[in-house]
Motif scaffolding. Structure first.
Motif, PDB file in Angstrom:
ATOM      1  N   ALA A 113       0.847  -1.182   0.000  1.00  0.00           N
ATOM      2  CA  ALA A 113       0.000   0.000   0.000  1.00  0.00           C
ATOM      3  C   ALA A 113       0.882   1.231   0.000  1.00  0.00           C
ATOM      4  O   ALA A 113       1.997   1.219   0.507  1.00  0.00           O
ATOM      5  N   PRO A 128       0.842   5.501   0.790  1.00  0.00           N
ATOM      6  CA  PRO A 128       0.055   6.600   1.369  1.00  0.00           C
ATOM      7  C   PRO A 128      -0.468   7.538   0.293  1.00  0.00           C
ATOM      8  O   PRO A 128       0.011   7.540  -0.831  1.00  0.00           O
ATOM      9  N   ALA A 129      -1.429   8.325   0.673  1.00  0.00           N
ATOM     10  CA  ALA A 129      -1.988   9.293  -0.274  1.00  0.00           C
ATOM     11  C   ALA A 129      -0.884  10.216  -0.746  1.00  0.00           C
ATOM     12  O   ALA A 129      -0.087  10.722   0.054  1.00  0.00           O
ATOM     13  N   MET A 132     -17.831   7.043  -0.851  1.00  0.00           N
ATOM     14  CA  MET A 132     -16.949   7.023   0.313  1.00  0.00           C
ATOM     15  C   MET A 132     -17.586   6.159   1.406  1.00  0.00           C
ATOM     16  O   MET A 132     -18.772   6.295   1.694  1.00  0.00           O
ATOM     17  N   SER A 190     -15.553   7.497   6.872  1.00  0.00           N
ATOM     18  CA  SER A 190     -14.179   7.564   6.371  1.00  0.00           C
ATOM     19  C   SER A 190     -13.950   8.880   5.648  1.00  0.00           C
ATOM     20  O   SER A 190     -14.871   9.491   5.113  1.00  0.00           O
ATOM     21  N   THR A 205     -11.155   8.913   3.474  1.00  0.00           N
ATOM     22  CA  THR A 205     -10.474   8.486   2.247  1.00  0.00           C
ATOM     23  C   THR A 205     -11.031   7.151   1.782  1.00  0.00           C
ATOM     24  O   THR A 205     -11.570   6.365   2.570  1.00  0.00           O
ATOM     25  N   LEU A 206     -10.888   6.896   0.491  1.00  0.00           N
ATOM     26  CA  LEU A 206     -11.331   5.641  -0.130  1.00  0.00           C
ATOM     27  C   LEU A 206     -10.098   4.832  -0.512  1.00  0.00           C
ATOM     28  O   LEU A 206      -9.208   5.327  -1.219  1.00  0.00           O
ATOM     29  N   ARG A 207     -10.002   3.630  -0.030  1.00  0.00           N
ATOM     30  CA  ARG A 207      -8.888   2.745  -0.378  1.00  0.00           C
ATOM     31  C   ARG A 207      -9.203   2.082  -1.719  1.00  0.00           C
ATOM     32  O   ARG A 207     -10.218   1.421  -1.872  1.00  0.00           O
ATOM     33  N   THR A 223      -1.995   0.347  -4.372  1.00  0.00           N
ATOM     34  CA  THR A 223      -3.188   0.726  -3.618  1.00  0.00           C
ATOM     35  C   THR A 223      -3.027   2.166  -3.147  1.00  0.00           C
ATOM     36  O   THR A 223      -1.976   2.527  -2.600  1.00  0.00           O
ATOM     37  N   HIS A 279      -5.136   5.868  -1.432  1.00  0.00           N
ATOM     38  CA  HIS A 279      -6.255   6.373  -0.641  1.00  0.00           C
ATOM     39  C   HIS A 279      -6.663   7.713  -1.237  1.00  0.00           C
ATOM     40  O   HIS A 279      -5.844   8.632  -1.336  1.00  0.00           O
TER      41      HIS A 279
END
Length: 802
Positions: free
Chosen positions: A687, A689-690, A734, A738, A740-742, A775, A777
């Protein structure tokens, strides 16, 4: 005599003349008749192909009628009716004066009408134009009878009468009564039997042969026999023998026999197709083989206990003769009756056919240049369709990677079928299904069904499906099914080349081609050559199986008429065993003949994995059929080194990665990468990070947008790199609570790329080697996703998070 008296005489004479003229004019108008009215309009007599009665349908009044055959009238029957009803028929002009005088005296004495003195001609007039029994009606009837005798011959009148005379139990006509009461035609009746039918004319309800007044009927019969003996000059011995003959009435468990109602679903289907206003047809000789029909009904019914245990209550079956497209057997349900809605016709109902439509797409693809060795992509992918996404799945919920067209069809794989449809284009396939008679809602275009066209979105009937499969058996020539022998035989419409039809039949009859999915099914692997295909609709509602040989096409449906899902029954488990029993019945004496390959079909040796010409390192080779000129020319690219690996194109990276994670990669590897899959996939991050710091440099990125509706992997044929998920225009909600959307970002590369770099709104989100997934966010709003290869070429999509 005075002038006044003379005047009154003239007045009365004038009135009498006027009244006489009025009476004549009234009688002339009231007694008119149309000879067409004299012939009763019977309900159709439906027979099988050998003439055996399937059903005598009632007429508009609910009566049963079978007309006398053409030709001379049966002399014994004629003698019986003339003796009983009108012994001077041949000599009177339609009215018998002697009988009228006798009846008049009887009626005056009784003070009411007790005797009609009607001749056969008068009875015919009354039966044709019924009304209340009054002296006025009697007068009109007499005048009409005179006019009928003037216009028609005695034989014509007698035939009309014998076809109209009531015979009890809602039967009219002597041929009808002879068939029902004695089981034979009127021409075969004995004198005693003919006299019994003649006796019924007097009081068909009171003298019912199966009623409580049988002794009165036999007494009336003996009286008729006595008059026959006198009129025909019988000897005493002949009369005694006729009287001694017991009435050989048919007995059916102590009740009135009825005409047979065989193959009820088929008969109802035939009757439903009779055009309105075409009621002149008396006999409908159908294509049905009653012996085969009975065996088919027994086979279908025998499977019901097994099916009920798995949540299916009904089944239907169709057998066609491929030479003529005649329906030889049609079973509409496990039993014609109220149980489990058995009155419904499962052979005519429209249901979702599931994968049973796939062979037609594959045949079309062969004619468009694909071959049985073409490698199709059986991998998970999403497709943009009107209203959202289409995400197909295989029946076994696994993807099979690179697979030949032969195996994709043989194992009925959904992923590769949808992939193929996307190549052929839904509009072209929709047009083919329309010409095959499989689109029952022409107001719904290809966009309504989308890519689901190939997995059963259009509803079809079992009979329609059987006719479509028969086109493959007939070398690609489509003809509609025939229910009656007098139906015109259309020349047919060519929808597939003979070569494509033959190769599809070879695939469907190849146990090796279907071994992955159906190798353990005995019903799917008969001991003789049978091209077979199954289908299962969504939620296991409908289970199908269709098969053909050069001579016959068979089709079976299993399910519930109320639409209730079965307990996860499939076409192979539910319908195929019934089809296997039907095929065994057809071929219990001799095995089916093998189809002859048409000109233009050749055999070539190929690599079993790549479908290309085998190279020196291809250990697995096989023979494959091709249309002449379509044989492979390129040597195998999977096995170019003396190594045990099957090196696939990079587009299968995601599929191989999934197998690698399940420790099921086997000998599959990615071309251009280390055969050690740990090294190939070790660079895949978990994953990222944004993104908030790294920005894509200002270099130019080559992006080719895909046509609307095309999947990501398909776009790799036009470019080096394509985003396979998400799709352009996707919208995401969303998750509650939350910020953020993963989201997993996926790409497919047409060539080996060491790494693919991902950007979100111009900022780098991560980089990954095969299978090129990261992945991220994402917050609310619009986002532009960009995947870029090492050379700056890539792909972009725009999405929305709400």
């Amino acid at each position: 005599m005075g002038r006044a008296a003379m005047r009154w005489r003239w007045i009365l004479a004038g009135l009498a003349a006027v009244l006489g003229v009025a009476l004549v004019l009234h009688l002339e108008a009231a007694s008119r008749f149309d000879p067409k009215d004299l012939a009763p309009a019977p309900g159709p007599l439906v027979t099988d192909r050998q003439g055996r009665v399937l059903r005598l349908a009632p007429d508009a009044q609910g009566r049963k009628l079978v007309r006398l055959p053409e030709g001379p009238l049966p002399p014994t029957l004629v003698a019986a009716f003339l003796a009983a009803e009108d012994q001077r028929f041949w000599s009177h002009p339609g009215v018998d004066p002697l009988a009228v005088g006798r009846a008049l005296m009887s009626n005056i004495t009784a003070g009411r009408i007790v005797s009609g003195a009607s001749t056969i001609t008068q009875q015919l007039a009354r039966l044709t134009y019924p009304g209340p029994r009054t002296y006025h009606r009697k007068l009109v009837e007499m005048v009409r009878s005179l006019r009928m005798e003037w216009a028609l011959s005695k034989e014509e009148i007698l035939r009309f009468y014998l076809d109209r005379v009531p015979q009890g139990n809602n039967l009219i006509g002597v041929e009808t009564a002879a068939r029902l009461y004695f089981g034979k035609g009127a021409a075969a009746l004995s004198p005693g039997e003919a006299a019994l039918l003649a006796s019924l004319a007097k009081a068909p309800g009171t003298l019912n042969p199966y009623g409580p007044r049988r002794e009165r009927l036999l007494a009336r019969r003996d009286w008729v026999l006595s008059r026959m003996a006198r009129l025909e000059s019988w000897s005493d011995v002949e009369l005694a023998a006729a009287r001694a003959e017991p009435p050989a009435l048919r007995q059916v468990r102590g009740r009135v026999p009825v005409f047979p109602f065989q193959a009820p679903h088929f008969v109802n289907l035939v009757l439903s197709q009779i055009p309105k206003g075409g009621g002149g047809q008396q006999t409908l000789k159908t294509s049905l083989d009653l012996n085969l029909q009975r065996r088919a009904e027994a086979i279908v019914a025998s499977h019901q206990p097994r099916l009920v245990k798995s949540g299916a209550t009904q089944a239907a079956a169709v057998i066609l003769d491929n030479r003529t497209l005649e329906v030889l057997a049609l079973v509409g349900s496990c039993g014609y009756g109220p149980r489990d809605q058995g009155f419904n016709n499962g052979a005519a109902a429209w249901r979702s056919p599931g994968s049973a439509l796939k062979p037609f797409l594959y045949a079309q693809a062969l004619d468009l240049g694909f071959t049985a060795a073409t490698i199709l992509e059986d991998v998970e992918r999403r497709y943009r369709v009107p209203g959202g996404q289409f995400i197909p799945l295989n029946f076994d919920r696994f993807s099979h990677g690179p697979i030949s067209l032969r195996e994709a069809l043989g194992n009925s794989l959904n992923l590769s079928a949808v992939y193929l449809l996307n190549q052929v284009e839904p509009g072209a396939y929709y047009g083919l299904l329309t010409r095959l008679g499989l689109i029952n809602h022409p107001e719904r275009g290809p966009e309504h069904y989308g890519l689901g066209l190939v997995v059963g979105n259009p509803e079809v009937s079992l009979l329609q499906l059987a006719a479509a499969y028969a086109s493959l058996a007939n070398g690609g020539l489509y003809r509609p099914p025939r229910l009656t022998l007098d139906q015109a035989r259309p020349s047919g419409v060519r929808l597939f080349s003979p070569q494509a039809a033959y190769i599809i039949g070879d695939i469907l009859a190849d146990p090796g081609a279907r071994s992955r999915a159906f190798g353990a099914s005995q019903a799917m692997n008969p001991p003789y050559r049978l091209a077979i295909k199954t289908g299962t609709s969504t939620r296991y509602r409908d289970c199908w199986a269709a098969a053909y040989t050069p001579r016959y096409t068979l089709a079976v449906w299993v399910g519930n008429f109320n639409g209730k899902p079965t307990a996860k029954l499939s076409g192979a488990a539910a319908a195929a065993p019934i089809l296997a029993d039907l095929a065994d019945e057809l071929y219990r004496r001799a095995l089916p003949e093998a189809p002859k390959p048409p000109e233009g079909v050749v055999t070539a040796r190929i690599c079993a994995f790549s479908g290309q010409l085998p190279g020196p390192h291809c250990d697995h080779q096989r023979e494959e059929l091709f249309e002449s000129g379509a044989e492979p020319t390129e040597t195998c690219t999977f096995h170019r080194r003396p190594q045990p690996w099957h090196r696939m194109p990079t587009m299968y990276a995601a599929w191989l990665h999934q197998r690698f994670e399940r420790q099921a990669a086997g000998r599959f590897r990615l071309a251009g990468f280390d055969p050690d899959l740990h090294r190939t996939f070790q660079g895949t991050p978990a994953a990222v990070p944004a993104p908030d710091s790294v920005v894509h440099p200002g270099g130019r990125v080559t992006i080719g947008l895909a046509p609307s509706g095309s999947p990501g992997p398909n776009r790799t044929k036009e470019r080096l790199l394509a985003i396979s998920y998400p799709l352009p225009g996707d919208r995401f909600l969303m998750p509650p609570g939350s910020e953020t959307l993963r989201l997993s970002l996926k790409a497919v590369a047409a060539e080996p790329l060491a790494r693919v770099t991902w950007f979100v709104n111009g900022r780098e989100a991560g980089a990954a080697g095969p299978p090129y997934e990261v992945t991220v966010h994402l917050g609310r709003g619009r986002h532009r996703l960009l995947a870029v290869g090492p050379d700056g070429r890539g792909d972009a999509v725009d999405i929305m998070v709400q």
